[in-house]
Design an enzyme around this catalytic site. Structure first.
Site, PDB file in Angstrom:
ATOM      1  N   GLU A 246     -18.646 -46.107 -27.206  1.00  0.00           N
ATOM      2  CA  GLU A 246     -19.761 -45.733 -26.316  1.00  0.00           C
ATOM      3  C   GLU A 246     -21.086 -45.374 -27.122  1.00  0.00           C
ATOM      4  O   GLU A 246     -20.509 -44.333 -26.205  1.00  0.00           O
ATOM      5  CB  GLU A 246     -18.834 -44.922 -25.181  1.00  0.00           C
ATOM      6  CG  GLU A 246     -19.064 -45.275 -23.337  1.00  0.00           C
ATOM      7  CD  GLU A 246     -20.639 -44.330 -23.260  1.00  0.00           C
ATOM      8  OE1 GLU A 246     -21.997 -44.749 -23.515  1.00  0.00           O
ATOM      9  OE2 GLU A 246     -20.395 -43.365 -22.976  1.00  0.00           O
TER      10      GLU A 246
ATOM     11  N   GLU B  55     -33.814 -42.359 -26.704  1.00  0.00           N
ATOM     12  CA  GLU B  55     -32.923 -41.639 -26.176  1.00  0.00           C
ATOM     13  C   GLU B  55     -33.024 -40.394 -26.250  1.00  0.00           C
ATOM     14  O   GLU B  55     -33.053 -39.958 -27.347  1.00  0.00           O
ATOM     15  CB  GLU B  55     -31.441 -41.754 -26.051  1.00  0.00           C
ATOM     16  CG  GLU B  55     -30.424 -41.061 -25.385  1.00  0.00           C
ATOM     17  CD  GLU B  55     -29.267 -41.242 -25.314  1.00  0.00           C
ATOM     18  OE1 GLU B  55     -28.202 -41.337 -24.568  1.00  0.00           O
ATOM     19  OE2 GLU B  55     -28.572 -41.359 -27.098  1.00  0.00           O
TER      20      GLU B  55
ATOM     21  N   CYS C 240     -25.648 -39.895 -21.584  1.00  0.00           N
ATOM     22  CA  CYS C 240     -26.038 -41.119 -22.549  1.00  0.00           C
ATOM     23  C   CYS C 240     -26.259 -42.126 -21.098  1.00  0.00           C
ATOM     24  O   CYS C 240     -27.789 -42.867 -21.318  1.00  0.00           O
ATOM     25  CB  CYS C 240     -24.768 -41.994 -22.848  1.00  0.00           C
ATOM     26  SG  CYS C 240     -23.131 -41.959 -21.461  1.00  0.00           S
TER      27      CYS C 240
END
Length: 484
Positions: free
Chosen positions: A258, A392, A292
């Site tokens: 993940e 990110e 995230c």
């Protein structure tokens, strides 16, 4: 914990100790060094934890391997009952959990209580309730198809949601009959002992859950490479995920990843702006944007850009950074000075590449210079191909991008290497239709509520496999066909 702990946190006098690794149902000291945990509020020492070695990992794996046969042979219903008791124990310890996480990573205590400390118990109870949803055995002609545990699972978890990300791995793994070796993030270890105590009180047999603390390049690497670890489940950055997958491949392990995300929240031209803007800022800036699934890109119709930005900047004032022990604080510091440098660097790059600061911006915050505080920031005139729109950030940074029509919005939303989460606001039928075109593992339509029974995971470089829900349990199993 009590108000005494709050006062200790504010004064910097509380030092929380992780007494040792948790192996075979006992606390094990050393070998290895001791890590000091520094407060992101002011840099003072607030905790200490052991630093494991490959030998520590090997001892934990041997303990898990020894405990595996009996636990795997335990009926799924009995395993589920232990996990239900674990959920109760975590619920009972929520205040202690909340303060531990606030202490180690600076999350505001209000958010620690509302999410960091409550979600683990919710997810644990929901997962235990799936025991009758999983098809443990099925007849297919002359074949009996049996779903069995993978074996020993290595779980490597991140610092941003320490206990939540832990239970989304270990609880389904335990329900499926596996034994676990857990490595919490080295910067957020303080819920590990709480989890060990709760699991013991719930009746989990010794050795079924083992916890080894330490650095990722040493302990995480040793778990991924260990020949007696049958599966690795990792949450963290895409770069580290790729490396661990390559390491695990040398012994042909099952791997679940993940990884990162670059969530787009899309406002269709008939969206309820008041609701959408309030929820966008909440999901963009909660946990200081260190998630995230943080909503880091807001896509708006070009004709409504100025109105949306005015509303955003007006609502942003409620998110002024402050001390995490204050009940009114919504945005605390980032988790570390290293994280501050990373996020501030992204802000400086965004401005250099042409983005306009509508609110916030780079640099230290007057009065909060001693901590890792960054200004919650709104950027406009963001090019979809720019660094801030593609990578990110992991901080409280919201980029506003414009689109001409729905096809253009879909192109921009899907135009990154990631595919973890997304959100869309508008007429329910239109929004649902738009959601089907998004490349993302989970899509929120008009602010839908969190669902612990829904599978979570990503497309593309956001990962492999799913957590939570029935699919999250099945991730930790292997299928055996017995032909008769």
């Amino acid at each position: 914990m009590t108000n005494t702990h709050e006062q200790q946190l504010e004064r910097g006098t509380s030092v929380l100790e992780v007494p040792g690794h948790w192996i075979g149902g006992t606390v094990v000291a050393g070998p290895g060094d001791v890590r000091e945990l520094l407060s992101p509020v002011d840099g003072r020492v607030v905790g200490r934890s052991p630093v494991g070695t490959p030998e520590t990992v090997d001892r934990a794996v041997r303990a898990a391997r020894a405990a595996l046969p009996a636990w795997a042979a335990t009926a799924p219903g009995a395993r589920a009952e232990v996990l239900r008791r674990l959920a109760d124990e975590l619920t009972r310890r929520q205040e202690e959990i909340a303060w531990a996480i606030t202490t180690e990573i600076g999350v505001p205590i209000s958010f620690s209580r509302a999410a960091q400390a409550t979600f683990p118990a919710i997810v644990t109870a929901a997962t235990a309730g799936l025991v009758d949803e999983v098809e443990w055995e099925a007849e297919r002609g002359n074949a009996l198809v049996v779903r069995e545990p993978v074996g020993v699972v290595g779980a490597i978890t991140p610092w941003n949601f320490p206990l939540q990300q832990t239970v989304t791995k270990i609880v389904p793994a335990l329900l499926a009959g596996n034994a676990v070796v857990l490595k919490p993030a080295e910067t957020s270890p303080l819920t590990g002992p709480i989890l060990a105590e709760a699991a013991t009180a719930a009746g989990l047999p010794a050795g079924v859950l083992n916890i080894v603390y330490g650095d990722g390049p040493v302990v995480g690497e040793a778990i991924a490479a260990h020949p007696d670890v049958d599966m690795v489940s990792f949450t963290g950055s895409t770069a580290v995920g790729r490396h661990l997958a390559a390491t695990a491949a040398r012994t042909v392990k099952k791997v679940a990843l993940e990884l990162g995300g670059k969530t787009a929240a899309i406002l269709l031209d008939d969206a309820d702006l008041d609701r959408a803007i309030a929820e966008t800022l909440q999901f963009a800036w909660s946990n200081a944007g260190q998630a995230c699934g943080a909503w880091s890109r807001l896509l708006v119709p070009a004709a409504r850009h100025d109105d949306v930005v005015r509303r955003l900047t007006a609502a942003a004032a409620a998110f002024a950074p402050g001390h995490p022990a204050e009940e009114s604080t919504l945005v605390g510091p980032l988790a570390s000075e290293a994280q501050w440098s990373r996020v501030n660097g992204y802000l400086e790059t965004a401005v250099a590449e042409g983005a306009v600061v509508a609110y916030g911006g780079p640099g230290r915050i007057p009065g909060l210079e001693a901590g890792a505080f960054v200004r919650p920031t709104i950027l406009t005139h963001v090019d979809p191909s720019s660094t801030i729109a593609q990578e990110e950030v992991f901080g409280p940074v919201l980029s506003v991008l414009t689109y001409e029509d729905e096809a253009d919005a879909l192109r921009i939303a899907n135009g990154t290497a990631y595919g973890l989460t997304a959100a869309v606001y508008g007429d329910p039928a239109r929004a649902l239709s738009f959601a089907r075109g998004l490349v993302a593992g989970q899509v929120y339509v008009n602010g839908a509520a969190f669902n612990p029974l829904a599978p979570f995971g990503g497309f593309r470089q956001s990962g492999v496999g799913r957590e939570m829900g029935k699919e999250g349990v099945e991730e930790f199993t292997e299928l055996k066909a017995i032909l008769r």
